[in-house]
Design an enzyme around this catalytic site. Structure first.
Site, PDB file in Angstrom:
ATOM      1  N   GLY A 164      59.564 142.514  60.926  1.00 58.83           N
ATOM      2  CA  GLY A 164      60.083 142.983  59.640  1.00 58.83           C
ATOM      3  C   GLY A 164      59.490 142.154  58.514  1.00 58.83           C
ATOM      4  N   ASP A 223      50.571 141.619  72.807  1.00 54.19           N
ATOM      5  CA  ASP A 223      51.287 140.896  71.751  1.00 54.19           C
ATOM      6  C   ASP A 223      52.199 139.825  72.379  1.00 54.19           C
ATOM      7  OD1 ASP A 223      52.566 141.083  68.779  1.00 54.19           O
ATOM      8  OD2 ASP A 223      54.160 140.939  70.260  1.00 54.19           O
ATOM      9  N   LYS A 255      52.091 135.454  72.230  1.00 53.32           N
ATOM     10  CA  LYS A 255      53.224 134.600  71.856  1.00 53.32           C
ATOM     11  C   LYS A 255      53.548 133.579  72.948  1.00 53.32           C
ATOM     12  CE  LYS A 255      55.064 138.184  68.865  1.00 53.32           C
ATOM     13  NZ  LYS A 255      55.896 139.394  68.820  1.00 53.32           N
TER      14      LYS A 255
HETATM   15  N1  NAP Z   1      54.943 143.137  60.224  1.00 49.01           N
HETATM   16  C1  NAP Z   1      55.682 142.304  60.952  1.00 49.01           C
HETATM   17  O1  NAP Z   1      56.869 142.540  61.198  1.00 49.01           O
HETATM   18  C2  NAP Z   1      55.065 141.022  61.444  1.00 49.01           C
HETATM   19  C3  NAP Z   1      55.872 140.118  62.194  1.00 49.01           C
HETATM   20  C4  NAP Z   1      55.313 138.903  62.631  1.00 49.01           C
HETATM   21  C5  NAP Z   1      53.980 138.630  62.359  1.00 49.01           C
HETATM   22  N2  NAP Z   1      53.225 139.558  61.671  1.00 49.01           N
HETATM   23  C6  NAP Z   1      51.818 139.227  61.400  1.00 49.01           C
HETATM   24  O2  NAP Z   1      51.649 139.121  59.990  1.00 49.01           O
HETATM   25  C7  NAP Z   1      50.315 139.528  59.650  1.00 49.01           C
HETATM   26  C8  NAP Z   1      50.398 140.637  58.590  1.00 49.01           C
HETATM   27  O3  NAP Z   1      51.107 141.734  59.121  1.00 49.01           O
HETATM   28  P1  NAP Z   1      51.527 142.989  58.194  1.00 49.01           P
HETATM   29  O4  NAP Z   1      52.428 143.809  59.034  1.00 49.01           O
HETATM   30  O5  NAP Z   1      51.979 142.512  56.865  1.00 49.01           O
HETATM   31  O6  NAP Z   1      50.100 143.716  58.038  1.00 49.01           O
HETATM   32  P2  NAP Z   1      49.720 144.907  57.035  1.00 49.01           P
HETATM   33  O7  NAP Z   1      50.937 145.579  56.511  1.00 49.01           O
HETATM   34  O8  NAP Z   1      48.694 145.723  57.743  1.00 49.01           O
HETATM   35  O9  NAP Z   1      49.022 144.156  55.792  1.00 49.01           O
HETATM   36  C9  NAP Z   1      47.765 143.548  55.890  1.00 49.01           C
HETATM   37  C10 NAP Z   1      47.321 143.164  54.484  1.00 49.01           C
HETATM   38  O10 NAP Z   1      46.112 142.428  54.573  1.00 49.01           O
HETATM   39  C11 NAP Z   1      45.095 143.049  53.763  1.00 49.01           C
HETATM   40  N3  NAP Z   1      43.820 142.918  54.487  1.00 49.01           N
HETATM   41  C12 NAP Z   1      43.576 143.249  55.765  1.00 49.01           C
HETATM   42  N4  NAP Z   1      42.289 143.003  56.067  1.00 49.01           N
HETATM   43  C13 NAP Z   1      41.715 142.535  54.938  1.00 49.01           C
HETATM   44  C14 NAP Z   1      40.399 142.125  54.598  1.00 49.01           C
HETATM   45  N5  NAP Z   1      39.398 142.154  55.481  1.00 49.01           N
HETATM   46  N6  NAP Z   1      40.173 141.676  53.331  1.00 49.01           N
HETATM   47  C15 NAP Z   1      41.172 141.654  52.423  1.00 49.01           C
HETATM   48  N7  NAP Z   1      42.442 142.040  52.676  1.00 49.01           N
HETATM   49  C16 NAP Z   1      42.703 142.476  53.922  1.00 49.01           C
HETATM   50  C17 NAP Z   1      45.515 144.487  53.613  1.00 49.01           C
HETATM   51  O11 NAP Z   1      44.941 144.982  52.402  1.00 49.01           O
HETATM   52  P3  NAP Z   1      45.211 146.500  51.928  1.00 49.01           P
HETATM   53  O12 NAP Z   1      46.669 146.548  51.571  1.00 49.01           O
HETATM   54  O13 NAP Z   1      44.340 146.699  50.743  1.00 49.01           O
HETATM   55  O14 NAP Z   1      44.871 147.353  53.110  1.00 49.01           O
HETATM   56  C18 NAP Z   1      47.037 144.358  53.572  1.00 49.01           C
HETATM   57  O15 NAP Z   1      47.456 144.078  52.251  1.00 49.01           O
HETATM   58  C19 NAP Z   1      49.662 139.961  60.968  1.00 49.01           C
HETATM   59  O16 NAP Z   1      48.930 138.876  61.491  1.00 49.01           O
HETATM   60  C20 NAP Z   1      50.839 140.284  61.864  1.00 49.01           C
HETATM   61  O17 NAP Z   1      50.557 140.128  63.238  1.00 49.01           O
HETATM   62  C21 NAP Z   1      53.742 140.725  61.206  1.00 49.01           C
END
Ligand code: NAP
Length: 330
Positions: free
Chosen positions: A307, A202, A206
């Site tokens: 977050g 990760d 970055k």
């Molecule tokens: N979380 C953090 O703090 C954070 C910080 C910086 C960057 N990010 C980035 O932000 C992005 C999202 O992170 P997250 O933590 O929000 O992820 P997450 O909680 O796992 O949510 C992913 C979402 O995308 C949907 N999804 C995944 N694959 C899919 C597919 N093939 N077709 C349709 N929908 C799909 C999932 O659907 P379902 O709900 O139905 O499973 C879920 O709603 C990632 O790239 C991550 O690296 C996250």
């Protein structure tokens, strides 16, 4: 406000996507003022339509598991699904159809950034991803815009909050490394498969994105000298404690050669730091980046590197910036 609403398609409704959807509803008037036109959420793509959702009631009807038509009808597509496919294909499709895109997907940008940028240029659309690098901390914009007139010589920092949480816990409470990893997992700091964090993957993504943005060089994952924290032992932490130091996982990029023809080195590795070093002060899941530039000197930025709501802040910043750049009649 006479400009037509901007149709916004949201791909993903997890930790970050749900926060973006909620803030689009809660701040609709403020965001419309800032963007110069209303931001209309036209649909939200998920994998599992029957899963529980933390969404305002009026947005529940926007959920779909069919992204194609939604992407084709959008002015801006926000990708918050994660992973490479179908995120890559959907963003390419969106840009070829004339939509601007925003993503928080660091792995996608680190691995396919060149291709995505080429398509964005070809179709004259925006591609922004401030949230992909340390979430709420606006480091990409500083590197790309604020320091565009300067010569950046190095960038270094703590860019992965999960590993910092683990290292901080061991250093301050004396628990074992295994106990700290278990606690970080239980608190949701680590993914079910923590390899990306613990092995520095990760952080490598970055620092690759930061280096490309700073110097316009075509560096990739294979150029990063990478050592994660999984190989650290209790003896390493004992030794650090005994010498008044702490261990931090530091990602760094530095330039040699001339500013116009830079050579760039990249590394992610655990480093021993004195207790009073600024990076040693970064607690729990915090992130910090230091940029050195010839004229500006040392620029320090720190804040929340993860977050849902924190990351949503950066996503919405990109969305408003793209809306402002769009012609009002489009
Ligand atoms: N979380 C953090 O703090 C954070 C910080 C910086 C960057 N990010 C980035 O932000 C992005 C999202 O992170 P997250 O933590 O929000 O992820 P997450 O909680 O796992 O949510 C992913 C979402 O995308 C949907 N999804 C995944 N694959 C899919 C597919 N093939 N077709 C349709 N929908 C799909 C999932 O659907 P379902 O709900 O139905 O499973 C879920 O709603 C990632 O790239 C991550 O690296 C996250």
């Amino acid at each position: 406000m006479s400009a037509p609403p901007l149709r916004v398609a949201l791909l993903g409704c997890g930790t970050v996507g749900a926060a973006v959807a909620r803030l689009l509803a809660e701040r609709s008037e403020l965001l419309a003022d800032r963007a110069g036109r209303p931001l209309h959420l036209s649909g939200i793509v998920v994998r599992n339509l029957s899963g529980p959702r933390d969404l305002p009631a009026e947005q529940a009807g926007l959920l779909t598991d069919e992204p194609g038509a939604l992407v084709d009808g959008a002015d801006v597509v926000i990708e918050l699904m994660g992973g490479i496919e179908p995120a890559r294909e959907l963003l390419l499709r969106a840009m070829r159809g004339g939509a601007d895109v925003v993503t928080a997907n660091k792995q996608l940008i680190a691995r396919h950034g060149d291709e995505l940028h080429a398509v964005a240029r070809e179709h004259g659309v925006g591609l922004d991803y401030e949230a992909a690098v340390v979430a709420a901390v606006p480091v990409l914009r500083v590197v790309r815009e604020s320091l565009a007139g300067d010569e950046i010589t190095s960038i270094s920092g703590i860019v992965n909050g999960s590993t910092n949480y683990v290292l901080d816990l061991v250093a301050r409470t004396g628990v074992t490394f295994e106990e700290a990893v278990a606690k970080a997992g239980a608190l949701g700091y680590l993914e079910a498969d923590p390899t990306e964090d613990l092995e520095g993957i990760d952080a490598a993504a970055k620092i690759v994105i930061l280096a490309r943005t700073a110097w316009g060089v075509g560096v990739g994952f294979d150029d990063v000298h990478r050592t994660g924290i999984s190989g650290l032992t209790d003896a390493d932490f004992e030794q650090a404690r005994g010498t008044g130091q702490v261990i931090k996982l530091i990602a760094s990029a530095w330039r040699s050669g001339q500013a116009r023809h830079p050579r760039v080195e990249l590394a992610v590795r655990p480093v021993l730091l004195a207790q009073d070093h600024p990076f040693a002060q970064i607690r729990e899941g915090g992130n910090a980046v230091v940029i050195e530039a010839t004229s500006a000197g040392r620029v320090r930025i720190h804040g929340a590197g993860a977050g849902g709501e924190e990351t949503a802040s950066a996503v919405l910043g990109d969305l408003v910036a793209l809306a402002r750049r769009r012609p009002a009649q489009a």
